[in-house]
Design an enzyme around this catalytic site. Structure first.
Site, short mmCIF file in Angstrom:
data_model
loop_
_atom_site.label_atom_id
_atom_site.label_comp_id
_atom_site.label_asym_id
_atom_site.label_seq_id
_atom_site.Cartn_x
_atom_site.Cartn_y
_atom_site.Cartn_z
N ASN A 1 0.86 -1.18 0.00
CA ASN A 1 0.00 0.00 0.00
C ASN A 1 0.90 1.23 0.00
O ASN A 1 1.47 1.60 1.03
CB ASN A 1 -0.90 -0.04 1.26
N TRP A 2 0.99 1.87 -1.17
CA TRP A 2 1.91 3.02 -1.29
C TRP A 2 1.35 4.27 -0.62
O TRP A 2 2.05 5.25 -0.46
CB TRP A 2 2.18 3.32 -2.77
N SER B 1 3.35 -2.29 10.43
CA SER B 1 4.79 -2.36 10.73
C SER B 1 5.46 -3.68 10.30
O SER B 1 6.40 -4.14 10.95
CB SER B 1 5.06 -2.09 12.21
N GLY C 1 2.88 -1.08 4.34
CA GLY C 1 2.94 0.34 4.02
C GLY C 1 4.38 0.77 3.81
O GLY C 1 4.96 0.59 2.73
N GLY C 2 4.99 1.32 4.86
CA GLY C 2 6.33 1.90 4.76
C GLY C 2 7.35 1.03 4.04
O GLY C 2 8.07 1.51 3.15
P1 13P Z 1 2.99 0.28 7.78
O1 13P Z 1 3.51 -0.98 7.15
O2 13P Z 1 3.74 1.52 7.35
O3 13P Z 1 2.84 0.16 9.25
O4 13P Z 1 1.51 0.52 7.20
C1 13P Z 1 0.60 -0.52 7.27
C2 13P Z 1 -0.59 -0.16 6.48
O5 13P Z 1 -1.32 0.74 6.85
C3 13P Z 1 -0.82 -0.90 5.23
O6 13P Z 1 -2.09 -0.66 4.74
#
Ligand code: 13P
Length: 242
Positions: free
Chosen positions: A6-7, A200, A221-222
């Protein structure tokens, strides 16, 4: 397994080209699917540039109605026309900043399925709910209120504890397993159900998460913004199923 990146509101067109160059050498194992979720204006280019490399593309959100006077919203019809396989629905950031409710998620999921797009429905508790030890009940209610009753296949649920998103903190592994089990029990009538974990996930913690039988992938995400890390997570998922 599904490894989904998820960018959010990050990365640009040039990054799609960078990703294409990196993955052109990669042997994609079909048992682990890779999908990315760029911002709306990039979806078409992403599909065009990446489909040869077996990378699926999805949208980060959609409207809960098909068409009409809804300035700024995006219809599932368009998301389907350009060839997206997935759409994320009810991400906690959409719930917080765009007031998407459980009923919204249910309506949007129904529309997506009617256009042959697989919804990735996000659920997850806040820190307050976790501290009150009410996670299990909260997740059960979210599932009952978000997932349309008539669905029998083709849905992904992402368990994303809100307090784990972008914080570097993750639940105990047993907690992930137990929440995924609850989701699977609630939805035992759905064929090919995937329950993926988000919050995370990184290249260091992913292998322990993928070892859990109830985890069918990750929503990242990150770490999905750093392509080397994203592919390391993908490779860890491949190792897990071999
Ligand atoms: P992170 O991996 O940055 O914690 O984000 C998770 C997320 O919200 C994926 O949709």
């Amino acid at each position: 397994m599904l490894i989904a990146g998820n960018w959010k509101m990050n990365l640009k067109y040039e990054d799609i080209i960078k990703l294409k160059n990196i993955i052109s050498d990669l042997e994609v194992d079909r048992r682990v699917e890779i999908a990315i979720f760029p911002q709306f204006p990039l979806l078409y280019s992403a599909i065009e540039k990446l489909s040869d490399y077996k990378i699926e593309v999805g949208a980060q959100a959609c409207s809960s109605v098909l068409k009409g006077a809804f300035t700024g919203d995006v219809s599932v019809e368009i998301i389907s026309d350009i060839g997206c396989k997935y759409c994320i629905v009810g991400h906690s950031e959409r719930r917080e900043y765009h007031h998407e409710t459980n009923q919204f998620v249910k309506n949007a999921s129904n529309l997506l399925l009617s256009k042959n797009i697989i919804p990735i429905v996000c659920v997850g508790e806040s820190l307050e709910v976790k501290n009150k030890r009410e996670t299990n009940q909260f997740i059960k209610s979210q599932i009952r209120e978000c997932i349309p009753e008539n669905i029998t296949s083709n849905i992904v649920v992402a368990y994303e504890p809100i307090w784990a998103i972008g914080t570097g903190k993750i639940p105990e592994y047993e907690e992930i397993s137990s929440v995924h089990k609850i989701i699977m029990n609630e939805l035992s009538h759905i064929k090919n159900l995937k329950v993926i974990y988000g919050g995370s996930v990184n290249k260091e913690n992913c292998s322990k998460i993928f070892e859990l039988n109830e985890v069918h992938g990750a929503l990242i995400g990150g770490a999905s913004l750093k392509f080397k890390d994203f592919l390391a997570i993908y490779e860890s998922a491949v190792k897990q199923i071999i």
